[in-house]
Design a protein around this motif. Structure first.
Motif, PDB file in Angstrom:
ATOM      1  N   ILE A  80       0.864  -1.190   0.000  1.00  0.00           N
ATOM      2  CA  ILE A  80       0.000   0.000   0.000  1.00  0.00           C
ATOM      3  C   ILE A  80       0.896   1.235   0.000  1.00  0.00           C
ATOM      4  CG2 ILE A  80      -1.635   1.315   1.415  1.00  0.00           C
ATOM      5  CD1 ILE A  80      -2.622  -1.422   2.465  1.00  0.00           C
ATOM      6  N   ARG A  81       0.628   2.164  -0.903  1.00  0.00           N
ATOM      7  CA  ARG A  81       1.382   3.426  -0.942  1.00  0.00           C
ATOM      8  C   ARG A  81       0.599   4.394  -1.815  1.00  0.00           C
ATOM      9  NH1 ARG A  81       4.270   3.721  -5.900  1.00  0.00           N
ATOM     10  NH2 ARG A  81       3.888   1.843  -7.078  1.00  0.00           N
ATOM     11  N   SER A  82       0.973   5.662  -1.787  1.00  0.00           N
ATOM     12  CA  SER A  82       0.277   6.623  -2.657  1.00  0.00           C
ATOM     13  C   SER A  82       1.284   7.585  -3.281  1.00  0.00           C
ATOM     14  CB  SER A  82      -0.785   7.391  -1.867  1.00  0.00           C
ATOM     15  OG  SER A  82      -0.199   8.046  -0.768  1.00  0.00           O
ATOM     16  N   ASN A  83       2.528   7.132  -3.454  1.00  0.00           N
ATOM     17  CA  ASN A  83       3.561   8.038  -3.981  1.00  0.00           C
ATOM     18  C   ASN A  83       3.626   7.986  -5.506  1.00  0.00           C
ATOM     19  OD1 ASN A  83       4.589   5.498  -4.051  1.00  0.00           O
ATOM     20  ND2 ASN A  83       6.352   5.891  -2.742  1.00  0.00           N
ATOM     21  N   TYR A  84       2.521   8.396  -6.132  1.00  0.00           N
ATOM     22  CA  TYR A  84       2.452   8.458  -7.598  1.00  0.00           C
ATOM     23  C   TYR A  84       2.738   9.882  -8.060  1.00  0.00           C
ATOM     24  CZ  TYR A  84       0.664   3.713  -7.789  1.00  0.00           C
ATOM     25  OH  TYR A  84       0.548   2.354  -7.693  1.00  0.00           O
ATOM     26  N   LEU A  85       3.072  10.031  -9.339  1.00  0.00           N
ATOM     27  CA  LEU A  85       3.569  11.319  -9.820  1.00  0.00           C
ATOM     28  C   LEU A  85       2.483  12.391  -9.964  1.00  0.00           C
ATOM     29  CD1 LEU A  85       5.916  12.985 -10.996  1.00  0.00           C
ATOM     30  CD2 LEU A  85       5.341  12.058 -13.239  1.00  0.00           C
ATOM     31  N   ASP A  94      -4.321   8.427  -2.485  1.00  0.00           N
ATOM     32  CA  ASP A  94      -4.253   8.904  -1.102  1.00  0.00           C
ATOM     33  C   ASP A  94      -5.625   8.850  -0.434  1.00  0.00           C
ATOM     34  OD1 ASP A  94      -2.173   9.596   0.662  1.00  0.00           O
ATOM     35  OD2 ASP A  94      -3.078  11.572   0.913  1.00  0.00           O
ATOM     36  N   HIS A  95      -6.678   8.968  -1.223  1.00  0.00           N
ATOM     37  CA  HIS A  95      -8.035   8.763  -0.684  1.00  0.00           C
ATOM     38  C   HIS A  95      -8.109   7.346  -0.106  1.00  0.00           C
ATOM     39  CE1 HIS A  95     -12.280   9.085  -0.217  1.00  0.00           C
ATOM     40  NE2 HIS A  95     -12.577   8.257  -1.207  1.00  0.00           N
ATOM     41  N   ALA A  96      -7.517   6.399  -0.832  1.00  0.00           N
ATOM     42  CA  ALA A  96      -7.497   5.005  -0.349  1.00  0.00           C
ATOM     43  C   ALA A  96      -6.678   4.893   0.932  1.00  0.00           C
ATOM     44  CB  ALA A  96      -6.942   4.077  -1.427  1.00  0.00           C
ATOM     45  N   VAL A  97      -5.495   5.528   0.962  1.00  0.00           N
ATOM     46  CA  VAL A  97      -4.660   5.444   2.180  1.00  0.00           C
ATOM     47  C   VAL A  97      -5.431   6.010   3.371  1.00  0.00           C
ATOM     48  CG1 VAL A  97      -2.558   6.310   3.294  1.00  0.00           C
ATOM     49  CG2 VAL A  97      -2.442   5.388   0.975  1.00  0.00           C
ATOM     50  N   ASP A  98      -6.182   7.096   3.162  1.00  0.00           N
ATOM     51  CA  ASP A  98      -7.001   7.652   4.256  1.00  0.00           C
ATOM     52  C   ASP A  98      -8.005   6.616   4.755  1.00  0.00           C
ATOM     53  OD1 ASP A  98      -5.803  10.076   4.231  1.00  0.00           O
ATOM     54  OD2 ASP A  98      -7.346  11.096   3.045  1.00  0.00           O
ATOM     55  N   LEU A  99      -8.627   5.909   3.807  1.00  0.00           N
ATOM     56  CA  LEU A  99      -9.653   4.933   4.221  1.00  0.00           C
ATOM     57  C   LEU A  99      -9.025   3.704   4.885  1.00  0.00           C
ATOM     58  CD1 LEU A  99     -12.056   5.102   1.140  1.00  0.00           C
ATOM     59  CD2 LEU A  99     -12.496   5.998   3.424  1.00  0.00           C
ATOM     60  N   GLY A 171      17.096   6.834  -1.696  1.00  0.00           N
ATOM     61  CA  GLY A 171      15.764   6.232  -1.669  1.00  0.00           C
ATOM     62  C   GLY A 171      14.689   7.253  -1.348  1.00  0.00           C
ATOM     63  N   LEU A 172      13.454   6.855  -1.619  1.00  0.00           N
ATOM     64  CA  LEU A 172      12.278   7.661  -1.273  1.00  0.00           C
ATOM     65  C   LEU A 172      11.436   6.815  -0.332  1.00  0.00           C
ATOM     66  CD1 LEU A 172      10.502  10.215  -1.827  1.00  0.00           C
ATOM     67  CD2 LEU A 172       9.425   8.924  -3.680  1.00  0.00           C
ATOM     68  N   PHE A 173      11.131   7.368   0.850  1.00  0.00           N
ATOM     69  CA  PHE A 173      10.454   6.579   1.885  1.00  0.00           C
ATOM     70  C   PHE A 173       9.100   7.205   2.186  1.00  0.00           C
ATOM     71  CE2 PHE A 173      10.093   5.374   6.530  1.00  0.00           C
ATOM     72  CZ  PHE A 173       9.911   4.013   6.293  1.00  0.00           C
ATOM     73  N   GLN A 174       8.024   6.447   1.963  1.00  0.00           N
ATOM     74  CA  GLN A 174       6.687   6.933   2.348  1.00  0.00           C
ATOM     75  C   GLN A 174       6.302   6.270   3.658  1.00  0.00           C
ATOM     76  OE1 GLN A 174       3.284   6.297  -0.291  1.00  0.00           O
ATOM     77  NE2 GLN A 174       1.979   7.525   1.048  1.00  0.00           N
ATOM     78  N   GLN A 175       6.207   7.076   4.716  1.00  0.00           N
ATOM     79  CA  GLN A 175       6.011   6.519   6.055  1.00  0.00           C
ATOM     80  C   GLN A 175       4.673   5.800   6.213  1.00  0.00           C
ATOM     81  OE1 GLN A 175       7.098   9.517   5.239  1.00  0.00           O
ATOM     82  NE2 GLN A 175       8.576  10.351   6.690  1.00  0.00           N
ATOM     83  N   LEU A 176       3.600   6.314   5.593  1.00  0.00           N
ATOM     84  CA  LEU A 176       2.279   5.698   5.800  1.00  0.00           C
ATOM     85  C   LEU A 176       2.003   4.551   4.833  1.00  0.00           C
ATOM     86  CD1 LEU A 176      -0.259   8.530   6.701  1.00  0.00           C
ATOM     87  CD2 LEU A 176       0.654   6.718   8.153  1.00  0.00           C
ATOM     88  N   GLY A 177       2.945   4.269   3.941  1.00  0.00           N
ATOM     89  CA  GLY A 177       2.801   3.094   3.091  1.00  0.00           C
ATOM     90  C   GLY A 177       2.967   1.852   3.949  1.00  0.00           C
TER      91      GLY A 177
END
Ligand SMILES: Cc1cc2nc3c(=O)[nH]c(=O)nc-3n(C[C@H](O)[C@H](O)[C@H](O)COP(=O)(O)OP(=O)(O)OC[C@H]3O[C@@H](n4cnc5c(N)ncnc54)[C@H](O)[C@@H]3O)c2cc1C
Length: 414
Positions: A80-85, A94-99, A171-177
């Protein structure tokens, strides 16, 4: 429906757990539904749930040709992640990550969402430029993430071999992924939708559509004819087959995508680590298995298997990056059929047939979007107009040229 709680667990224990209700009913199909959803994967079940919960439409059926979650939903590596361009993708994912954050409570079912962080590593100047651009883009959209230097990476992932054939340069790190339990997502949505009156009908294959005057009226199924006011098709790798039944073509190619898991070991991989450059990614399940995947096979196919060469390349990359894993035994391998568009973005759209909606094209990366996709698709079907988050993902973009090109953000990465 039995509520799942510590108190109910204790109450049911007194009866040796003999009185739990089935998680969902198995009804025979009715002759008519207000909305029929074709495809009992996570996206289809989520759509049915939000139709009943938020749109007040409860005369809904989900028709699944096999068993629910038996498609890609139960076969993916759960990242699960939302780091798209692009802004359009950031909004949707990110709507999905919120849910995801409140999903277990919402469904009263533990979907085991674990925001442990997702790290994309860069192996070349080009990779660094790509994650740099994407990282800045998601920052502008308020999505939390950070760039990491090789020194910071080695502190966080001490077992990674940074000095390999394609050295790790950042690297690129998305914490909520993170990850979630894929089966639980299907089961949780199914149970909650059933409790709101949705009929979940397994072993019911849609074999054709009844279309009159350019409007869908119903469908032929292996359990007989069913009529419906509106139909949502959410069948992932088989979307071109269903589009063909409805008389139009989709710009989709279906490929096998494989994954494999190791024997279970004690916790050692704390994050999800993805590498587009050497084509491999890894995480660890709560059972202790290392969950490993790569890019899709190179040929189109409807088989849920895949070629051995992909496994070999993937494991070479894993061993190069994590030499300590070289003697791990792999336990299981499987494949799913992923539906890939030219811009690597999904299709959430009306179609040339009135009242027939398609949700597909999630390719190698739709699991993460499950709650958001179901949510916006349900509202789109209920209102007859695409939700603002879904509107940019219309089929029309392949004619107009307004593509949402996420080739770099998806690549091997899911
Ligand atoms: C190996 C692998 C790894 C992946 N890893 C990730 C990841 O880490 N993160 C991520 O975000 N995504 C990942 N994905 C992609 C993700 O799994 C999918 O995008 C997502 O699960 C699609 O969900 P769905 O509900 O649309 O489709 P599915 O779960 O495939 O459901 C579609 C359903 O439609 C049914 N169906 C088909 N035809 C008919 C018919 N004629 N009548 C009735 N029913 C029909 C099928 O049986 C199936 O159950 C991965 C996929 C695979 C295969």
């Amino acid at each position: 429906m039995n509520k799942y709680s510590i108190f109910n667990l204790a109450r049911q224990a007194k009866n040796y757990h003999q009185n739990w209700q089935a998680a969902w009913r198995s009804p025979e199909p009715k002759k008519h539904y207000d909305v029929v959803i074709v495809g009992g994967g996570g996206h289809g079940l989520a759509t049915a749930y939000y139709l009943a919960k938020e749109c007040g439409i409860t005369n809904v059926a989900v028709l699944e040709k096999g068993w629910i979650g038996g498609g890609n939903t139960g076969r993916n590596t759960t990242i699960i992640r939302s780091n798209y361009l692009w802004d359009e993708s950031a909004a949707l994912y990110d709507h999905a990550v919120d849910l995801w954050g409140g999903l277990s409570q919402e469904l009263n079912y533990n979907v085991m969402y674990s925001p442990r962080g997702v790290l994309h590593v860069a192996h070349s100047v080009h990779d660094l430029q790509e994650i740099g651009r994407r990282g800045n883009a998601i920052h502008l959209n308020g999505i939390k993430s950070k760039f990491m230097t090789p020194e910071e990476i080695v502190k966080m992932v001490p077992y990674m071999n940074l000095d390999c054939r394609f050295p790790v340069m950042g690297g690129l790190f998305q914490q909520l992924g993170g990850t979630a339990r894929h089966d639980a997502v299907a089961w949780g949505y199914a149970r909650a939708a059933d409790a709101l009156g949705v009929d979940i009908i397994q072993n019911c294959e849609v074999t054709g559509f009844d279309i009159k005057g350019g409007t869908v009226k119903g469908m032929a199924t292996s359990k007989g004819k069913i009529s419906a006011d509106k139909v949502g098709v959410v069948v992932a790798g088989h979307c071109s087959v269903l589009a063909d039944m409805a008389g139009f073509r989709l710009p989709i190619e279906s490929f096998p995508l494989q994954a494999l898991v190791s024997e279970p070991v004690k916790p050692c991989v704390d994050q999800v680590i993805m590498s587009n450059g050497v084509h491999a990614y890894i995480s660890q399940s709560d059972k202790g298995e290392l969950v490993i995947g790569a890019s899709s096979d190179l040929y189109t196919s409807y088989t849920q298997r895949g070629g051995f060469d992909v496994i070999e390349d993937t494991l070479q990359a894993i061993v190069e990056l994590y030499p300590a894993l070289s003697r791990m035994k792999m336990l299981r391998q499987w494949g799913g059929i992923v539906d890939v568009t030219v811009d690597r973005s999904p299709i959430l759209s009306k179609t040339p047939v009135d009242n027939l909606f398609f949700n597909c094209g999630w390719g190698t990366g739709g699991f993460k979007a499950t709650p958001g996709s179901g949510h916006v698709f349900a509202h789109s079907i209920a209102e007859g107009n695409m939700h603002p988050y879904a509107a940019p993902f219309s089929i029309d973009r392949f004619n107009s040229g307004a593509l949402v090109d996420e080739g770099a953000a998806s690549a091997v990465a899911h």
